[in-house]
Design a protein around this motif. Structure first.
Motif, mmCIF file in Angstrom:
data_model
loop_
_atom_site.group_PDB
_atom_site.id
_atom_site.type_symbol
_atom_site.label_atom_id
_atom_site.label_comp_id
_atom_site.label_asym_id
_atom_site.label_seq_id
_atom_site.Cartn_x
_atom_site.Cartn_y
_atom_site.Cartn_z
ATOM 1 N N ALA A 222 0.879 -1.177 0.000
ATOM 2 C CA ALA A 222 0.000 0.000 0.000
ATOM 3 C C ALA A 222 0.911 1.220 0.000
ATOM 4 N N ASN A 223 0.685 2.098 -0.961
ATOM 5 C CA ASN A 223 1.505 3.295 -1.103
ATOM 6 C C ASN A 223 0.586 4.461 -1.464
ATOM 7 N N TYR A 224 0.943 5.648 -1.037
ATOM 8 C CA TYR A 224 0.074 6.794 -1.337
ATOM 9 C C TYR A 224 0.013 7.057 -2.829
ATOM 10 N N LYS A 225 1.038 6.688 -3.567
ATOM 11 C CA LYS A 225 1.070 6.927 -5.017
ATOM 12 C C LYS A 225 0.084 6.038 -5.774
ATOM 13 N N ASP A 226 -0.411 5.011 -5.111
ATOM 14 C CA ASP A 226 -1.364 4.110 -5.769
ATOM 15 C C ASP A 226 -2.716 4.759 -6.023
ATOM 16 N N LEU A 227 -3.033 5.774 -5.250
ATOM 17 C CA LEU A 227 -4.320 6.455 -5.394
ATOM 18 C C LEU A 227 -4.087 7.912 -5.802
ATOM 19 N N PRO A 228 -4.656 8.347 -6.917
ATOM 20 C CA PRO A 228 -4.423 9.716 -7.382
ATOM 21 C C PRO A 228 -4.920 10.790 -6.417
ATOM 22 N N MET A 229 -5.934 10.480 -5.621
ATOM 23 C CA MET A 229 -6.429 11.470 -4.664
ATOM 24 C C MET A 229 -5.399 11.767 -3.586
ATOM 25 N N PHE A 230 -4.633 10.751 -3.191
ATOM 26 C CA PHE A 230 -3.585 10.981 -2.203
ATOM 27 C C PHE A 230 -2.433 11.771 -2.800
ATOM 28 N N THR A 231 -2.124 11.515 -4.056
ATOM 29 C CA THR A 231 -1.092 12.304 -4.735
ATOM 30 C C THR A 231 -1.539 13.756 -4.855
ATOM 31 N N PHE A 232 -2.795 13.966 -5.208
ATOM 32 C CA PHE A 232 -3.352 15.322 -5.269
ATOM 33 C C PHE A 232 -3.286 15.992 -3.903
ATOM 34 N N PHE A 233 -3.577 15.238 -2.847
ATOM 35 C CA PHE A 233 -3.520 15.752 -1.485
ATOM 36 C C PHE A 233 -2.111 16.240 -1.137
ATOM 37 N N VAL A 234 -1.112 15.454 -1.469
ATOM 38 C CA VAL A 234 0.281 15.833 -1.172
ATOM 39 C C VAL A 234 0.674 17.077 -1.961
ATOM 40 N N ILE A 235 0.306 17.138 -3.226
ATOM 41 C CA ILE A 235 0.650 18.291 -4.066
ATOM 42 C C ILE A 235 -0.034 19.556 -3.557
ATOM 43 N N VAL A 236 -1.317 19.454 -3.231
ATOM 44 C CA VAL A 236 -2.075 20.615 -2.745
ATOM 45 C C VAL A 236 -1.496 21.130 -1.431
ATOM 46 N N ASN A 237 -1.220 20.234 -0.497
ATOM 47 C CA ASN A 237 -0.657 20.663 0.780
ATOM 48 C C ASN A 237 0.714 21.289 0.601
#
Length: 193
Positions: free
Chosen positions: A72-87
């Motif tokens: 399980a990695n945050y990069k597996d889900l685009p919403m988590f990647t979006f979350f990291v970029i936005v923050n």
């Protein structure tokens, strides 16, 4: 003649008393500016902590076979990647806006820069809310699943991963609340001019 002197006496007493003097505009504006600076630092730390917590969240489960592993990695889900970029974007913005906040502490009469900050703060708050909300939807599905589409809650297996992504949402939502307070305070500071 005597009535005019008696009528003027209470006015002089009210003007001279400390209880009825309004606070100076400069002093209140300076307090608001210092509070603005402190809240910006708090929001920047919250978004930075959220981005780091989500960006470093990963877990691998060992399996019976040697070559089969579940990850399980945050990069597996685009919403988590979006979350990291936005923050990350909001954190950089908040750090850069600290310079303008310092200018407001020194020069309390700045109005145009406060209006610009209100507009940018509102845009960043909307962006941060979108990122945190999309990540919250996925975290909810990870914890509870959805029986109607046969999505099983995978947080039963990936406990550490789910705790970390759930914790990262806290800093982001705290930053959203702080951004709302910043917008209100800037509006109050402008209305005092």
């Amino acid at each position: 003649m005597k009535t005019a002197a008696v009528a003027a006496a209470p006015v002089v007493l009210l003007e001279g008393s400390e209880a009825h003097k309004p606070l100076p505009k400069v002093r209140v504006s300076r307090v608001l500016s210092v509070l603005d600076f402190i809240l910006r630092v708090a929001a920047a730390l919250g978004t930075l902590a959220s981005a780091i917590a989500m960006g470093t969240s990963r877990q691998t489960l060992p399996f019976v076979a040697r070559f089969v592993r579940f990850k399980a990695n945050y990069k597996d889900l685009p919403m988590f990647t979006f979350f990291v970029i936005v923050n990350s974007i909001v954190c950089v913005y908040l750090v850069l806006s600290l310079l303008v906040s310092i200018v407001h502490i020194i020069w309390t009469g700045a109005v145009k820069s406060r209006i610009t900050l209100i507009i940018l703060d509102t845009a960043m708050m909307g962006l941060l809310t979108a990122g945190a909300s999309s990540a919250t939807a996925i975290v909810f599905l990870a914890h509870y699943g959805s029986s109607s589409v046969n999505w099983f809650p995978f947080c039963r297996q990936f406990n550490n991963f789910c705790e970390r992504i759930s914790g990262s949402l806290i800093g982001s939502f705290v930053a959203v609340v702080v951004m709302v307070l910043l917008i209100i305070m800037s509006s109050v500071a402008i209305s005092r001019h």
